[in-house]
Design a protein around this motif. Structure first.
Motif, PDB file in Angstrom:
ATOM      1  N   THR A  51       5.935  45.803   7.696  1.00 52.52           N
ATOM      2  CA  THR A  51       5.080  44.863   8.418  1.00 52.52           C
ATOM      3  C   THR A  51       5.651  43.452   8.366  1.00 52.52           C
ATOM      4  O   THR A  51       5.693  42.751   9.389  1.00 52.52           O
ATOM      5  N   VAL A  52       6.119  43.038   7.202  1.00 56.00           N
ATOM      6  CA  VAL A  52       6.697  41.698   7.074  1.00 56.00           C
ATOM      7  C   VAL A  52       7.961  41.575   7.925  1.00 56.00           C
ATOM      8  O   VAL A  52       8.152  40.582   8.636  1.00 56.00           O
ATOM      9  N   PHE A  53       8.818  42.589   7.874  1.00 56.29           N
ATOM     10  CA  PHE A  53      10.032  42.544   8.690  1.00 56.29           C
ATOM     11  C   PHE A  53       9.697  42.513  10.180  1.00 56.29           C
ATOM     12  O   PHE A  53      10.326  41.789  10.946  1.00 56.29           O
ATOM     13  N   ALA A  54       8.722  43.296  10.589  1.00 57.38           N
ATOM     14  CA  ALA A  54       8.348  43.325  12.004  1.00 57.38           C
ATOM     15  C   ALA A  54       7.833  41.966  12.468  1.00 57.38           C
ATOM     16  O   ALA A  54       8.165  41.513  13.557  1.00 57.38           O
ATOM     17  N   LYS A  55       7.040  41.312  11.631  1.00 68.07           N
ATOM     18  CA  LYS A  55       6.509  40.001  12.024  1.00 68.07           C
ATOM     19  C   LYS A  55       7.600  38.936  12.036  1.00 68.07           C
ATOM     20  O   LYS A  55       7.643  38.112  12.938  1.00 68.07           O
ATOM     21  N   THR A  56       8.479  38.940  11.049  1.00 74.61           N
ATOM     22  CA  THR A  56       9.527  37.914  11.018  1.00 74.61           C
ATOM     23  C   THR A  56      10.557  38.144  12.112  1.00 74.61           C
ATOM     24  O   THR A  56      10.969  37.202  12.788  1.00 74.61           O
ATOM     25  N   LEU A  57      10.962  39.384  12.314  1.00 79.47           N
ATOM     26  CA  LEU A  57      11.942  39.650  13.359  1.00 79.47           C
ATOM     27  C   LEU A  57      11.321  39.523  14.740  1.00 79.47           C
ATOM     28  O   LEU A  57      11.992  39.123  15.684  1.00 79.47           O
ATOM     29  N   GLY A  58      10.047  39.866  14.864  1.00 80.97           N
ATOM     30  CA  GLY A  58       9.361  39.706  16.137  1.00 80.97           C
ATOM     31  C   GLY A  58       9.210  38.239  16.513  1.00 80.97           C
ATOM     32  O   GLY A  58       9.355  37.865  17.669  1.00 80.97           O
ATOM     33  N   ALA A  59       8.949  37.398  15.525  1.00 89.02           N
ATOM     34  CA  ALA A  59       8.838  35.965  15.789  1.00 89.02           C
ATOM     35  C   ALA A  59      10.192  35.384  16.162  1.00 89.02           C
ATOM     36  O   ALA A  59      10.294  34.531  17.036  1.00 89.02           O
ATOM     37  N   ALA A  60      11.247  35.853  15.494  1.00 91.64           N
ATOM     38  CA  ALA A  60      12.588  35.374  15.815  1.00 91.64           C
ATOM     39  C   ALA A  60      13.012  35.832  17.203  1.00 91.64           C
ATOM     40  O   ALA A  60      13.650  35.092  17.947  1.00 91.64           O
ATOM     41  N   ALA A  61      12.655  37.037  17.577  1.00 88.18           N
ATOM     42  CA  ALA A  61      13.006  37.551  18.900  1.00 88.18           C
ATOM     43  C   ALA A  61      12.198  36.841  19.978  1.00 88.18           C
ATOM     44  O   ALA A  61      12.672  36.666  21.095  1.00 88.18           O
ATOM     45  N   GLY A  62      10.979  36.437  19.656  1.00 91.95           N
ATOM     46  CA  GLY A  62      10.153  35.739  20.634  1.00 91.95           C
ATOM     47  C   GLY A  62      10.701  34.362  20.974  1.00 91.95           C
ATOM     48  O   GLY A  62      10.531  33.862  22.074  1.00 91.95           O
ATOM     49  N   LYS A  63      11.380  33.733  20.025  1.00 84.37           N
ATOM     50  CA  LYS A  63      11.953  32.411  20.268  1.00 84.37           C
ATOM     51  C   LYS A  63      13.188  32.484  21.147  1.00 84.37           C
ATOM     52  O   LYS A  63      13.546  31.518  21.790  1.00 84.37           O
ATOM     53  N   GLN A  64      13.856  33.625  21.185  1.00 87.74           N
ATOM     54  CA  GLN A  64      15.090  33.773  21.935  1.00 87.74           C
ATOM     55  C   GLN A  64      14.843  34.515  23.247  1.00 87.74           C
ATOM     56  O   GLN A  64      15.584  35.409  23.611  1.00 87.74           O
TER      57      GLN A  64
END
Length: 94
Positions: free
Chosen positions: A35-48
């Protein structure tokens, strides 16, 4: 506790419960990590966010009259009917 050659029923139940508890806690830990990885990577992908892809060119309509004729002949053969008795309104792939 486990110094003898055999275990009592209480000791066996305790060992089983400890095993189940360890497995359950590890599964909860893995779920939290995912869950933590999904939220952090999802937030990073949303910025790009990339620019939207250009629209695909329109696909030209193809002539399906040959396919309609084949399907009509197969249906007439199976039903033993005359093609003039049938009215095929559309054919779609299933």
């Amino acid at each position: 506790m486990w110094t003898s050659n055999s275990m009592t029923m209480g000791e066996a139940l305790l060992a089983s419960a400890m095993g189940f508890m360890i497995v359950f806690l590890v599964l909860v830990f893995l779920a939290l990590v995912i869950t933590v990885f999904a939220k952090t990577l999802g937030a990073a992908a949303g910025k790009q966010k990339a620019a939207p892809a250009p629209a695909a060119p329109a696909v030209p309509e193809k002539d399906d009259s040959e396919i309609v004729a084949i399907v009509t002949s197969v249906i007439c053969e199976e039903l033993g009917a005359d093609p003039s008795e049938l009215s095929i309104s559309g054919i779609r792939e299933v």
